[in-house]
Design a protein around this motif. Structure first.
Motif, mmCIF file in Angstrom:
data_model
loop_
_atom_site.group_PDB
_atom_site.id
_atom_site.type_symbol
_atom_site.label_atom_id
_atom_site.label_comp_id
_atom_site.label_asym_id
_atom_site.label_seq_id
_atom_site.Cartn_x
_atom_site.Cartn_y
_atom_site.Cartn_z
ATOM 1 N N GLY A 169 -57.307 75.300 47.385
ATOM 2 C CA GLY A 169 -56.167 74.664 47.398
ATOM 3 C C GLY A 169 -55.791 74.777 46.044
ATOM 4 O O GLY A 169 -54.311 74.561 45.513
ATOM 5 N N GLY A 170 -56.572 75.374 44.938
ATOM 6 C CA GLY A 170 -55.953 74.677 43.595
ATOM 7 C C GLY A 170 -55.416 76.710 42.587
ATOM 8 O O GLY A 170 -55.585 76.743 43.611
ATOM 9 N N SER A 171 -55.093 76.209 41.322
ATOM 10 C CA SER A 171 -54.084 77.012 40.752
ATOM 11 C C SER A 171 -54.889 77.950 39.991
ATOM 12 O O SER A 171 -55.851 77.134 38.944
ATOM 13 C CB SER A 171 -53.110 76.358 40.507
ATOM 14 O OG SER A 171 -52.268 76.333 42.099
ATOM 15 N N LEU A 172 -55.021 79.180 39.533
ATOM 16 C CA LEU A 172 -55.532 78.817 38.536
ATOM 17 C C LEU A 172 -54.212 79.990 37.919
ATOM 18 O O LEU A 172 -52.746 81.056 38.868
ATOM 19 C CB LEU A 172 -56.537 80.539 38.474
ATOM 20 C CG LEU A 172 -58.014 79.914 38.587
ATOM 21 C CD1 LEU A 172 -58.776 80.527 39.096
ATOM 22 C CD2 LEU A 172 -58.549 78.940 37.067
ATOM 23 N N ARG A 173 -53.976 80.687 36.457
ATOM 24 C CA ARG A 173 -53.056 81.645 35.817
ATOM 25 C C ARG A 173 -53.927 82.278 34.805
ATOM 26 O O ARG A 173 -54.590 82.067 33.970
ATOM 27 C CB ARG A 173 -52.511 80.296 34.858
ATOM 28 C CG ARG A 173 -50.732 81.599 34.022
ATOM 29 C CD ARG A 173 -49.815 81.061 33.512
ATOM 30 N NE ARG A 173 -48.800 81.593 32.960
ATOM 31 C CZ ARG A 173 -47.999 81.395 31.848
ATOM 32 N NH1 ARG A 173 -49.166 80.457 30.986
ATOM 33 N NH2 ARG A 173 -46.880 81.898 31.404
ATOM 34 N N ASN A 202 -46.037 90.704 24.891
ATOM 35 C CA ASN A 202 -46.738 92.317 25.710
ATOM 36 C C ASN A 202 -47.855 91.400 26.457
ATOM 37 O O ASN A 202 -49.038 91.866 26.105
ATOM 38 C CB ASN A 202 -48.287 93.131 24.513
ATOM 39 C CG ASN A 202 -47.413 94.567 24.419
ATOM 40 O OD1 ASN A 202 -46.636 95.105 25.210
ATOM 41 N ND2 ASN A 202 -48.407 95.349 24.381
ATOM 42 N N THR A 203 -47.707 90.845 27.302
ATOM 43 C CA THR A 203 -48.364 90.146 27.983
ATOM 44 C C THR A 203 -47.833 89.741 28.988
ATOM 45 O O THR A 203 -46.482 89.742 29.661
ATOM 46 C CB THR A 203 -48.910 88.612 26.996
ATOM 47 O OG1 THR A 203 -49.268 88.910 26.097
ATOM 48 C CG2 THR A 203 -50.028 87.697 28.096
ATOM 49 N N VAL A 204 -48.522 90.191 30.167
ATOM 50 C CA VAL A 204 -48.140 89.973 32.070
ATOM 51 C C VAL A 204 -49.457 89.097 32.403
ATOM 52 O O VAL A 204 -50.953 88.770 31.996
ATOM 53 C CB VAL A 204 -48.610 90.890 32.547
ATOM 54 C CG1 VAL A 204 -50.024 91.644 32.626
ATOM 55 C CG2 VAL A 204 -48.068 90.697 34.452
ATOM 56 N N TYR A 205 -49.104 87.823 33.364
ATOM 57 C CA TYR A 205 -49.369 86.834 33.825
ATOM 58 C C TYR A 205 -49.083 87.234 35.356
ATOM 59 O O TYR A 205 -48.715 87.795 35.667
ATOM 60 C CB TYR A 205 -48.969 85.595 33.646
ATOM 61 C CG TYR A 205 -48.534 85.700 31.807
ATOM 62 C CD1 TYR A 205 -47.378 85.993 31.498
ATOM 63 C CD2 TYR A 205 -49.696 84.629 30.858
ATOM 64 C CE1 TYR A 205 -47.250 85.643 29.841
ATOM 65 C CE2 TYR A 205 -49.095 84.919 30.072
ATOM 66 C CZ TYR A 205 -48.338 84.335 29.577
ATOM 67 O OH TYR A 205 -48.168 84.874 27.497
ATOM 68 N N LEU A 206 -50.037 86.347 36.004
ATOM 69 C CA LEU A 206 -50.600 86.119 37.264
ATOM 70 C C LEU A 206 -50.731 84.342 37.745
ATOM 71 O O LEU A 206 -51.639 84.082 37.515
ATOM 72 C CB LEU A 206 -51.430 86.471 38.083
ATOM 73 C CG LEU A 206 -51.483 86.965 39.202
ATOM 74 C CD1 LEU A 206 -50.846 87.611 40.055
ATOM 75 C CD2 LEU A 206 -53.449 87.817 40.279
ATOM 76 N N GLN A 207 -49.297 84.012 38.210
ATOM 77 C CA GLN A 207 -49.823 82.874 38.561
ATOM 78 C C GLN A 207 -50.867 82.929 40.011
ATOM 79 O O GLN A 207 -49.402 83.570 41.260
ATOM 80 C CB GLN A 207 -48.363 82.045 38.780
ATOM 81 C CG GLN A 207 -48.607 80.682 38.821
ATOM 82 C CD GLN A 207 -49.755 79.975 38.544
ATOM 83 O OE1 GLN A 207 -49.291 79.781 36.540
ATOM 84 N NE2 GLN A 207 -50.283 78.651 38.495
ATOM 85 N N MET A 208 -51.682 81.982 40.344
ATOM 86 C CA MET A 208 -52.241 82.184 41.995
ATOM 87 C C MET A 208 -52.099 81.035 42.015
ATOM 88 O O MET A 208 -53.154 79.663 41.487
ATOM 89 C CB MET A 208 -53.641 83.143 41.269
ATOM 90 C CG MET A 208 -53.695 83.958 41.469
ATOM 91 S SD MET A 208 -55.151 85.100 41.140
ATOM 92 C CE MET A 208 -56.333 83.769 40.143
ATOM 93 N N ASN A 209 -51.254 80.476 43.057
ATOM 94 C CA ASN A 209 -51.742 79.080 43.680
ATOM 95 C C ASN A 209 -52.014 78.679 45.403
ATOM 96 O O ASN A 209 -52.250 79.806 46.186
ATOM 97 C CB ASN A 209 -50.085 78.415 44.479
ATOM 98 C CG ASN A 209 -49.501 78.278 42.669
ATOM 99 O OD1 ASN A 209 -49.819 78.150 41.827
ATOM 100 N ND2 ASN A 209 -48.118 79.195 42.284
ATOM 101 N N SER A 210 -52.351 78.206 45.817
ATOM 102 C CA SER A 210 -52.919 77.936 47.231
ATOM 103 C C SER A 210 -54.272 78.389 47.628
ATOM 104 O O SER A 210 -54.271 79.339 48.267
ATOM 105 C CB SER A 210 -51.990 78.090 48.086
ATOM 106 O OG SER A 210 -50.867 77.144 47.864
ATOM 107 N N LEU A 211 -55.187 78.284 45.998
ATOM 108 C CA LEU A 211 -56.391 79.727 46.526
ATOM 109 C C LEU A 211 -57.179 79.238 47.638
ATOM 110 O O LEU A 211 -57.183 78.163 48.450
ATOM 111 C CB LEU A 211 -56.657 79.274 44.830
ATOM 112 C CG LEU A 211 -55.972 80.110 44.316
ATOM 113 C CD1 LEU A 211 -56.927 79.971 42.483
ATOM 114 C CD2 LEU A 211 -55.915 81.506 44.300
ATOM 115 N N LYS A 212 -57.650 80.203 48.359
ATOM 116 C CA LYS A 212 -58.580 80.765 49.070
ATOM 117 C C LYS A 212 -59.584 81.275 49.185
ATOM 118 O O LYS A 212 -59.851 82.108 47.849
ATOM 119 C CB LYS A 212 -57.571 81.604 50.565
ATOM 120 C CG LYS A 212 -56.894 80.640 50.955
ATOM 121 C CD LYS A 212 -55.823 81.771 51.886
ATOM 122 C CE LYS A 212 -54.552 81.223 52.111
ATOM 123 N NZ LYS A 212 -53.697 82.026 53.281
#
Length: 124
Positions: free
Chosen positions: A15-19, A77-87
């Motif tokens: 349910g948490g998030s990471l970036r 020169n950076t790419v991100y991945l926001q991840m929500n509602s992690l399982k």
């Protein structure tokens, strides 16, 4: 020498998030497609998301749409991945990838440069 350095992984509860962040060095990728893949133990590397140069277009694995968001900062020169509602099933090593060209897609072979990966662990 081209380097892709991922950061932001770690342990998070369901349910948490990471970036995640991927900083590219050695050349500029402002016009090239960048992507995130992931690989769980015993599984093949699978596509997560991709973004074209300057963020004009994005592409996601169908199963992750709505929870994950890819973005990029061209100046950094950076790419991100926001991840929500992690399982728990999101647990994997997450890899950043960059292509020399501008095509966008989910195929591993489309990408020429890879980072070392960052571990994401989601506990139940």
């Amino acid at each position: 020498q081209v380097q892709l350095l991922e950061s932001g992984g770690g342990l998070v509860q369901a349910g948490g998030s990471l970036r995640l962040a991927c900083a590219a060095s050695g050349r500029t990728f402002s016009g090239a497609t960048m992507a995130w893949f992931r690989q769980a133990p015993g599984s093949e590397r699978e596509f997560v998301a991709a973004i074209t140069g300057r963020g004009g277009s994005t592409n996601y694995a169908d199963s992750l749409k709505g929870r994950f968001t890819i973005s990029r900062d061209v100046a950094k020169n950076t790419v991100y991945l926001q991840m929500n509602s992690l399982k728990p099933e999101d647990t994997a090593v997450y890899y950043c990838a960059a292509a020399r060209g501008v095509r966008i897609g989910a195929a591993v072979g489309l990408y020429d440069y890879w980072g070392q990966g960052t571990q994401v662990t989601v506990s139940s």
